[in-house]
Motif scaffolding. Structure first.
Motif, PDB file in Angstrom:
ATOM      1  N   MET A   1      20.880 -10.816   5.555  1.00 13.20           N
ATOM      2  CA  MET A   1      19.749  -9.939   5.303  1.00 13.20           C
ATOM      3  C   MET A   1      20.245  -8.559   4.851  1.00 13.20           C
ATOM      4  N   THR A   2      19.657  -8.055   3.777  1.00 15.32           N
ATOM      5  CA  THR A   2      20.085  -6.759   3.257  1.00 15.32           C
ATOM      6  C   THR A   2      19.555  -5.629   4.135  1.00 15.32           C
ATOM      7  N   ARG A   3      20.124  -4.435   3.934  1.00 15.84           N
ATOM      8  CA  ARG A   3      19.681  -3.261   4.683  1.00 15.84           C
ATOM      9  C   ARG A   3      18.215  -2.946   4.382  1.00 15.84           C
ATOM     10  N   LEU A   4      17.805  -3.140   3.120  1.00 13.96           N
ATOM     11  CA  LEU A   4      16.424  -2.877   2.726  1.00 13.96           C
ATOM     12  C   LEU A   4      15.456  -3.855   3.399  1.00 13.96           C
ATOM     13  N   GLU A   5      15.841  -5.116   3.478  1.00 19.51           N
ATOM     14  CA  GLU A   5      15.003  -6.118   4.156  1.00 19.51           C
ATOM     15  C   GLU A   5      14.887  -5.824   5.641  1.00 19.51           C
ATOM     16  N   THR A   6      15.988  -5.374   6.246  1.00 13.76           N
ATOM     17  CA  THR A   6      15.956  -5.005   7.665  1.00 13.76           C
ATOM     18  C   THR A   6      14.998  -3.843   7.888  1.00 13.76           C
ATOM     19  N   LEU A   7      15.050  -2.855   7.000  1.00 11.21           N
ATOM     20  CA  LEU A   7      14.148  -1.712   7.114  1.00 11.21           C
ATOM     21  C   LEU A   7      12.697  -2.146   6.951  1.00 11.21           C
ATOM     22  N   GLU A   8      12.430  -2.996   5.977  1.00 16.15           N
ATOM     23  CA  GLU A   8      11.060  -3.467   5.750  1.00 16.15           C
ATOM     24  C   GLU A   8      10.527  -4.195   6.978  1.00 16.15           C
ATOM     25  N   ASN A   9      11.348  -5.057   7.589  1.00 14.55           N
ATOM     26  CA  ASN A   9      10.929  -5.767   8.797  1.00 14.55           C
ATOM     27  C   ASN A   9      10.666  -4.804   9.946  1.00 14.55           C
ATOM     28  N   SER A  10      11.502  -3.786  10.087  1.00 16.05           N
ATOM     29  CA  SER A  10      11.324  -2.792  11.156  1.00 16.05           C
ATOM     30  C   SER A  10      10.042  -1.995  10.952  1.00 16.05           C
ATOM     31  N   LEU A  11       9.741  -1.655   9.708  1.00 14.07           N
ATOM     32  CA  LEU A  11       8.514  -0.912   9.413  1.00 14.07           C
ATOM     33  C   LEU A  11       7.275  -1.758   9.681  1.00 14.07           C
ATOM     34  N   ARG A  12       7.322  -3.024   9.306  1.00 11.83           N
ATOM     35  CA  ARG A  12       6.174  -3.906   9.562  1.00 11.83           C
ATOM     36  C   ARG A  12       5.985  -4.133  11.061  1.00 11.83           C
ATOM     37  N   ALA A  13       7.081  -4.236  11.787  1.00  8.26           N
ATOM     38  CA  ALA A  13       6.984  -4.405  13.236  1.00  8.26           C
ATOM     39  C   ALA A  13       6.416  -3.159  13.908  1.00  8.26           C
ATOM     40  N   ALA A  14       6.758  -1.997  13.388  1.00  4.01           N
ATOM     41  CA  ALA A  14       6.320  -0.739  13.995  1.00  4.01           C
ATOM     42  C   ALA A  14       4.877  -0.392  13.651  1.00  4.01           C
ATOM     43  N   PHE A  15       4.439  -0.689  12.430  1.00  2.92           N
ATOM     44  CA  PHE A  15       3.133  -0.207  11.980  1.00  2.92           C
ATOM     45  C   PHE A  15       2.132  -1.293  11.631  1.00  2.92           C
ATOM     46  N   GLY A  16       2.578  -2.519  11.455  1.00  2.00           N
ATOM     47  CA  GLY A  16       1.658  -3.611  11.145  1.00  2.00           C
ATOM     48  C   GLY A  16       0.870  -3.364   9.876  1.00  2.00           C
ATOM     49  N   ASP A  17      -0.450  -3.566   9.966  1.00  4.94           N
ATOM     50  CA  ASP A  17      -1.313  -3.418   8.791  1.00  4.94           C
ATOM     51  C   ASP A  17      -1.876  -2.016   8.628  1.00  4.94           C
ATOM     52  N   THR A  18      -1.446  -1.074   9.452  1.00  2.88           N
ATOM     53  CA  THR A  18      -1.993   0.287   9.367  1.00  2.88           C
ATOM     54  C   THR A  18      -1.416   1.059   8.178  1.00  2.88           C
ATOM     55  N   VAL A  19      -0.366   0.538   7.582  1.00  2.00           N
ATOM     56  CA  VAL A  19       0.265   1.186   6.427  1.00  2.00           C
ATOM     57  C   VAL A  19       0.465   0.152   5.320  1.00  2.00           C
ATOM     58  N   THR A  20       0.832   0.628   4.147  1.00  2.00           N
ATOM     59  CA  THR A  20       1.119  -0.247   3.004  1.00  2.00           C
ATOM     60  C   THR A  20       2.563  -0.023   2.574  1.00  2.00           C
ATOM     61  N   LEU A  21       3.262  -1.100   2.318  1.00  2.00           N
ATOM     62  CA  LEU A  21       4.649  -1.018   1.855  1.00  2.00           C
ATOM     63  C   LEU A  21       4.730  -1.427   0.397  1.00  2.00           C
ATOM     64  N   GLN A  22       5.421  -0.622  -0.401  1.00  2.78           N
ATOM     65  CA  GLN A  22       5.633  -0.929  -1.807  1.00  2.78           C
ATOM     66  C   GLN A  22       7.139  -0.909  -2.083  1.00  2.78           C
ATOM     67  N   GLN A  23       7.611  -1.935  -2.787  1.00  4.24           N
ATOM     68  CA  GLN A  23       9.037  -1.983  -3.118  1.00  4.24           C
ATOM     69  C   GLN A  23       9.203  -2.015  -4.625  1.00  4.24           C
ATOM     70  N   ALA A  24      10.046  -1.131  -5.140  1.00  6.40           N
ATOM     71  CA  ALA A  24      10.336  -1.100  -6.577  1.00  6.40           C
ATOM     72  C   ALA A  24      11.698  -0.451  -6.782  1.00  6.40           C
ATOM     73  N   LEU A  25      12.464  -1.006  -7.705  1.00  8.02           N
ATOM     74  CA  LEU A  25      13.766  -0.457  -8.092  1.00  8.02           C
ATOM     75  C   LEU A  25      14.694  -0.271  -6.894  1.00  8.02           C
ATOM     76  N   GLY A  26      14.629  -1.199  -5.967  1.00  2.86           N
ATOM     77  CA  GLY A  26      15.514  -1.143  -4.810  1.00  2.86           C
ATOM     78  C   GLY A  26      15.168  -0.063  -3.807  1.00  2.86           C
ATOM     79  N   GLU A  27      13.921   0.423  -3.842  1.00  9.63           N
ATOM     80  CA  GLU A  27      13.486   1.467  -2.915  1.00  9.63           C
ATOM     81  C   GLU A  27      12.171   1.067  -2.258  1.00  9.63           C
ATOM     82  N   LEU A  28      11.984   1.543  -1.029  1.00 11.74           N
ATOM     83  CA  LEU A  28      10.745   1.277  -0.289  1.00 11.74           C
ATOM     84  C   LEU A  28       9.899   2.543  -0.233  1.00 11.74           C
TER      85      LEU A  28
END
Length: 203
Positions: A1-28
């Motif tokens: 698992m990449t560092r970016l994927e780990t961060l995305e999973n941590s953000l989803r675990a912390a905030f759930g559906d209360t926020v929106t995640l967008q990924q583009a050009l290797g950035e979150l």
């Protein structure tokens, strides 16, 4: 698992559906509702899985006429005119994150200050206030930082005239700087591009 994927999973675990995640050009980019701005930012700093102890930058954005003239206004993906964008760094986890929040009121944009969370954002918020007119509620010293004391308007707004509202000069008779209406006639010049037929083909 990449560092970016780990961060995305941590953000989803912390905030759930209360926020929106967008990924583009290797950035979150984490898109946060304005009402959750403070709580989300505190969690980004204090949650050990995230640990964003450093705020690198904060700026305002004016999305009015975004993509114009090539994109119709109804296709603008940004729901509000103004947004505040924050760039964070976690030294502990060696990751970066962009956080965006759209300001709810287009006429009088107000956001809570983040100075109590990251004190280093003091001057960045003053800059966003000066250039975009975004008021940071609770800021300890919210005043202009780049423009002159008598400056009218906010120069990074899309509707601010290129020539400004006033010009200043030194008056030798009065022996002081004076302000006067702009003497430059506002105009827009569109360059005419002429290319030979077939330019760039097969080269």
């Amino acid at each position: 698992m990449t560092r970016l994927e780990t961060l995305e999973n941590s953000l989803r675990a912390a905030f759930g559906d209360t926020v929106t995640l967008q990924q583009a050009l290797g950035e979150l980019t984490l898109v946060v509702p304005a009402k959750a701005w403070i709580d989300t930012c505190k969690a980004l700093r204090d949650n050990p899985e995230l640990g964003f102890e450093i705020a690198i930058d904060l700026c305002g954005i004016d999305y009015s006429a975004w993509g114009a003239p090539t994109l119709p206004a109804e296709d603008n993906p940004h729901p509000r005119r103004f947004a505040v964008v924050l760039h964070l760094l976690s030294v502990t986890n060696n990751v970066r994150l962009r956080v965006r929040s759209y300001v709810e009121d287009d006429e009088f944009p107000v956001m809570p200050t983040l100075v109590n969370i990251w004190p280093g954002l003091n001057w960045y918020e003053r800059e966003a206030f000066d250039l975009f007119g975004i008021v940071f509620e609770g800021h300890p010293d919210l005043r202009r930082i780049l423009t002159d004391y008598g400056f009218i308007g906010h120069p990074f707004r899309k509707d601010f005239p290129i020539s400004g509202h006033v010009e200043m000069r030194y008056d030798t008779e009065q022996k002081r700087v004076v302000y006067q209406p702009v003497s430059i006639e506002p105009r827009e010049i569109t360059p005419r591009v002429v290319r030979e037929e077939g330019y760039g083909i097969g080269r």
